[in-house]
Motif scaffolding. Structure first.
Motif, PDB file in Angstrom:
ATOM      1  N   ALA A 128       1.159   5.171  13.321  1.00  0.00           N
ATOM      2  CA  ALA A 128       1.784   3.380  13.074  1.00  0.00           C
ATOM      3  C   ALA A 128       1.497   2.220  12.623  1.00  0.00           C
ATOM      4  O   ALA A 128       0.211   2.008  11.565  1.00  0.00           O
ATOM      5  N   VAL A 129       2.367   2.673  11.149  1.00  0.00           N
ATOM      6  CA  VAL A 129       2.176   1.391  10.446  1.00  0.00           C
ATOM      7  C   VAL A 129       2.933  -0.014  10.365  1.00  0.00           C
ATOM      8  O   VAL A 129       4.371   0.531  10.752  1.00  0.00           O
ATOM      9  N   VAL A 157      -6.228  -2.464  14.179  1.00  0.00           N
ATOM     10  CA  VAL A 157      -4.797  -2.833  13.769  1.00  0.00           C
ATOM     11  C   VAL A 157      -5.738  -3.526  11.481  1.00  0.00           C
ATOM     12  O   VAL A 157      -6.205  -4.555  12.077  1.00  0.00           O
ATOM     13  N   LEU A 158      -5.739  -3.643  10.748  1.00  0.00           N
ATOM     14  CA  LEU A 158      -6.288  -3.893   9.764  1.00  0.00           C
ATOM     15  C   LEU A 158      -5.302  -3.586   9.033  1.00  0.00           C
ATOM     16  O   LEU A 158      -4.791  -2.603   8.360  1.00  0.00           O
ATOM     17  N   ALA A 210     -12.924  -2.921   4.935  1.00  0.00           N
ATOM     18  CA  ALA A 210     -12.656  -1.340   6.458  1.00  0.00           C
ATOM     19  C   ALA A 210     -12.140  -0.248   6.145  1.00  0.00           C
ATOM     20  O   ALA A 210     -12.500   0.435   6.708  1.00  0.00           O
ATOM     21  N   LEU A 211     -11.468  -0.478   5.145  1.00  0.00           N
ATOM     22  CA  LEU A 211     -10.834   0.969   5.226  1.00  0.00           C
ATOM     23  C   LEU A 211     -11.611   1.836   4.667  1.00  0.00           C
ATOM     24  O   LEU A 211     -11.446   2.755   5.497  1.00  0.00           O
ATOM     25  N   PHE A 250      -6.228   4.079  12.980  1.00  0.00           N
ATOM     26  CA  PHE A 250      -6.024   3.015  12.697  1.00  0.00           C
ATOM     27  C   PHE A 250      -4.500   2.831  12.347  1.00  0.00           C
ATOM     28  O   PHE A 250      -3.927   3.248  12.178  1.00  0.00           O
ATOM     29  N   PHE A 251      -4.519   1.148  12.283  1.00  0.00           N
ATOM     30  CA  PHE A 251      -3.004   0.937  12.538  1.00  0.00           C
ATOM     31  C   PHE A 251      -2.656   0.140  11.169  1.00  0.00           C
ATOM     32  O   PHE A 251      -3.060  -1.559  10.835  1.00  0.00           O
ATOM     33  N   PRO A 252      -2.511   0.395   9.786  1.00  0.00           N
ATOM     34  CA  PRO A 252      -2.243  -0.384   8.433  1.00  0.00           C
ATOM     35  C   PRO A 252      -1.266  -1.642   8.769  1.00  0.00           C
ATOM     36  O   PRO A 252      -0.590  -0.966   9.201  1.00  0.00           O
TER      37      PRO A 252
END
Length: 708
Positions: A128-129, A157-158, A210-211, A250-252
């Motif tokens: 998911a984005v 969620v980042l 973080a990414l 992760f969910f950008p």
């Protein structure tokens, strides 16, 4: 043009109604060069919302398959409705998507429609984005929306981006992945790249780091390189983030204004570079437990996720190629019914436009027409291949209405039309209530049923009326009573004679046998409508022959099917037949059947009869500020609050509510919460009706009986 599996991206647009999905989809097509001019929902000229009913309501009601070419890749986009009344369209679309693009309203934050679709994102384990859209709204609040998303969907969620300004002056986005500032011209489109202001560097670097850490954790050797060099190249970042996204690690979060065409191109670039292809997704587990990977080298398997019908065209089947390749002329076998289907024509869809193609590879989405007996949820295989995709599971109906036509001649046409609509929308439920004999239409909300009614009128020329269905009550007794009943009839020839003495009382599982009777035969029977009949034959001395047991039971069951109070079925009753009389000439089966029926009715009426009503368990999610109003409304519906909890930033109210009090509940809940709540319901049990309600129901039934 044939597209390889690795160059495919299947993206589904999800989000609450009003988040701007259709406008964003239109901008994606425009940015990719598929259309020369952007349409608007208000002007009724978008590629996605292309039906007359959607134009009339200015809202997405059906899922729409689109496509856009971006650099070397082809991105299939499915736009879906935001209203939870049309969740069936979301379920089917998510089943075939490889990435979910979840659109949040920057002014509204994480709304209940997003909560609903997230349940399915987790069920399908879809990458998911998030896109915080409508950053140009006067009340846009990115930080609040981001905080809500992280609270509800977790620390994965980042943010990849954040706005430097928001509201009507919105035109600048800080990209923490590329460490650049995008500044858009007033008309939107391609931005200027600028350096991030020094005051924003600490925040941007924190997001960037973080990414980098997420990427380094997902590619062998990257973590070591990260520690050695302190950063990673753009190529290394792309590799690590692709793996992390594909595995939901992760969910950008991106920001955009679909209306102003600001930020859309960068989202497309991210999907192109980092979004998983169908080949990157885990193998599908089939119904037999085996796995199916997405490979064009394999034998062909298609999965039909949606069907529609068009005048002069017939049935259209929307599918995903799960393995192998498909081309016009191919013959495939339906795994559900064994029918051979010929793919006469092959298309890809861009809204209502169908573009013919020569071949589709594994992972691609397509459309074909006029399949003989293929339906939504069906798997089509190459001959000799035995595969079946696990079918989609749709939510239970949240609203039920009895339906009828004023013209009896249209009844058959009505059911034929509803079955066609049900073929396109599996969340439509159609049944006949075996007790009330009413035709029942079930759906996901009043808006859903209103749409069905509108389609019947416009597409089939049928006028359908809806009313609240009759409630299927039950009858039982709360005390013990006895009765003696003699049936005697004498006319020319043989007469009729039968006398029965019986006791009735309430029965419960595990109840000890009655005392003081000589039990000759005992039968505990589960009734077709629920509950139990415990039948005890305690006749001694040959007062009644055993051969009349069947007739006596039949007489009792006849009365139990249509109880004395309201004509509703009776349940959970123990009957003890302990004495009686018969006649050597005039006694027969019909005599004892009528005697048993009369004795049961008299005993039942003396045993303090009680109506039971169906109780449904409700789970309601609502914003904290609406909790008091929701609970107050439930109290007016004779609800029993069974618990409260929190789910994300929503309050969860659990309640048991009589079905008779749930007419139009969905519409009322939407009204008192501003559309920010949702609920699910399922049958729980039958429980006693309050005395005043019982009096009203019995009086109504008596009045109807007298006037029949």
């Amino acid at each position: 043009m044939v597209t390889n599996t690795s160059n495919l991206r299947n993206v589904v647009l999800l989000g609450h109604a009003g988040s701007g999905k259709t406008t964003l989809a239109e901008t994606m097509l425009f940015e990719g060069g598929e259309i020369k001019r952007r349409g608007t929902v208000q002007a009724h000229n978008t590629v996605s919302d292309n039906t007359d009913i959607e134009h009339e309501r200015e809202a997405t009601l059906f899922s729409h398959q689109l496509l856009v070419h971006w650099r070397e890749n082809k991105i299939n986009v499915i736009d879906t409705p935001g209203a939870d009344d049309f969740v069936g369209e979301v379920v089917g679309s998510l089943k075939v998507a490889d990435t979910a693009l979840i659109v949040l309203n920057a002014a509204g934050g994480v709304e209940v429609g997003t909560e609903l679709v997230w349940e399915y994102v987790e069920r399908f384990k879809t990458p998911a984005v998030f896109v915080v859209n409508q950053m140009d709204h006067p009340k846009a609040d990115f930080e609040s929306t981001l905080q809500q998303a992280q609270q509800r969907f977790g620390p994965k969620v980042l943010p990849v981006q954040y706005p430097l300004n928001s509201g009507q002056e919105f035109n600048q986005i800080v990209d923490a992945l590329r460490m650049v500032l995008y500044e858009f011209p007033a008309e939107g489109g391609k931005p200027f790249k600028k350096e991030i202001p020094e005051s924003e560097l600490p925040k941007a670097k924190a997001y960037h780091n973080a990414l980098v850490e997420i990427a380094a954790e997902n590619e062998e050797g990257l973590m070591e390189r990260y520690f050695e060099e302190g950063t990673l190249s753009e190529e290394d970042l792309a590799k690590g983030l692709t793996i992390a996204l594909a595995h939901q690690q992760f969910f950008p979060v991106f920001v955009a204004s679909g209306w102003k065409d600001m930020g859309t191109g960068r989202i497309m670039g991210f999907l192109n570079d980092i979004g998983p292809s169908p080949a990157d997704r885990p193998s599908r587990i089939l119904t037999d437990g085996t796995a199916l990977g997405c490979s064009s080298e394999d034998k062909t398997t298609l999965y039909i996720y949606k069907t529609t019908s068009e005048p002069q065209v017939g049935m259209l089947s929307y599918f995903k190629v799960l393995a192998g390749t498909v081309k016009p002329g191919d013959e495939l076998v339906n795994a559900q019914n064994g029918e051979v289907e010929r793919i006469a024509q092959l298309f890809v869809a861009r809204g209502k436009e169908r573009l013919p193609v020569e071949k589709l590879q594994a992972g691609d989405l397509g459309v074909t027409v006029k399949l003989k007996s293929a339906h939504t949820n069906n798997t089509l295989n190459a001959k000799g291949v035995q595969r079946e995709i696990r079918p989609m599971e749709y939510p239970e109906s949240t609203i039920r209405k009895a339906i009828f036509t004023n013209n009896a001649a249209d009844t058959e046409k009505l059911f034929a039309a509803l079955n066609k609509i049900k073929e396109e929308d599996p969340t439509v439920a159609l049944s006949i209530d075996q007790e009330t004999r009413e035709a029942i239409l079930g759906g996901q909300g009043q808006m859903h049923l209103d749409l069905v009614k509108q389609r019947l009128q416009k597409e089939f020329g049928i006028e359908m009326e809806m009313k609240n269905p009759r409630i299927s009550y039950r009858e039982t007794i709360t005390s013990k009573a006895s009765a003696e009943y003699r049936h005697k009839k004498q006319s020319g020839g043989a007469g009729q004679f039968g006398e029965i003495h019986m006791v009735v009382e309430n029965y419960y599982e595990g109840m000890p046998d009655p005392q003081g009777y000589s039990i000759r035969q005992k039968e505990i029977e589960d009734l077709p409508w629920g509950g139990t009949l415990a039948f005890y034959w305690c006749i001694v001395g040959g007062a009644i022959d055993n051969r009349y047991i069947g007739a006596i039971k039949k007489g009792i069951m006849t009365q139990m099917k249509n109880g004395p109070l309201t004509g509703s079925p009776c349940q959970n009753i123990r009957v003890i037949v302990f004495d009686g009389k018969m006649h050597s000439v005039d006694s027969n089966d019909i005599s004892f059947q009528l005697a048993a029926s009369g004795a049961f009715r008299e005993a039942f009426e003396k045993a303090h009869p009680q109506l039971l009503e169906p109780i449904y368990h409700l789970d309601i999610l609502c914003p904290d500020e609406s909790t008091g109003d929701v609970m107050g409304d439930l109290q007016t519906r004779r609800a029993m609050i069974t618990g409260m909890d929190t789910e994300g930033h929503y309050q969860k109210i659990m309640a048991d509510v009589p079905l008779a009090e749930l007419n139009d509940y969905g519409s009322n809940l939407r009204s008192i919460t501003g559309g920010k709540a949702k609920f699910s319901m399922k049958f729980s049990s039958y429980q006693l009706v309050p005395a005043n309600v019982q009096q009203q129901l019995v009086a109504k039934y008596t009045d109807l009986t007298l006037h029949e």
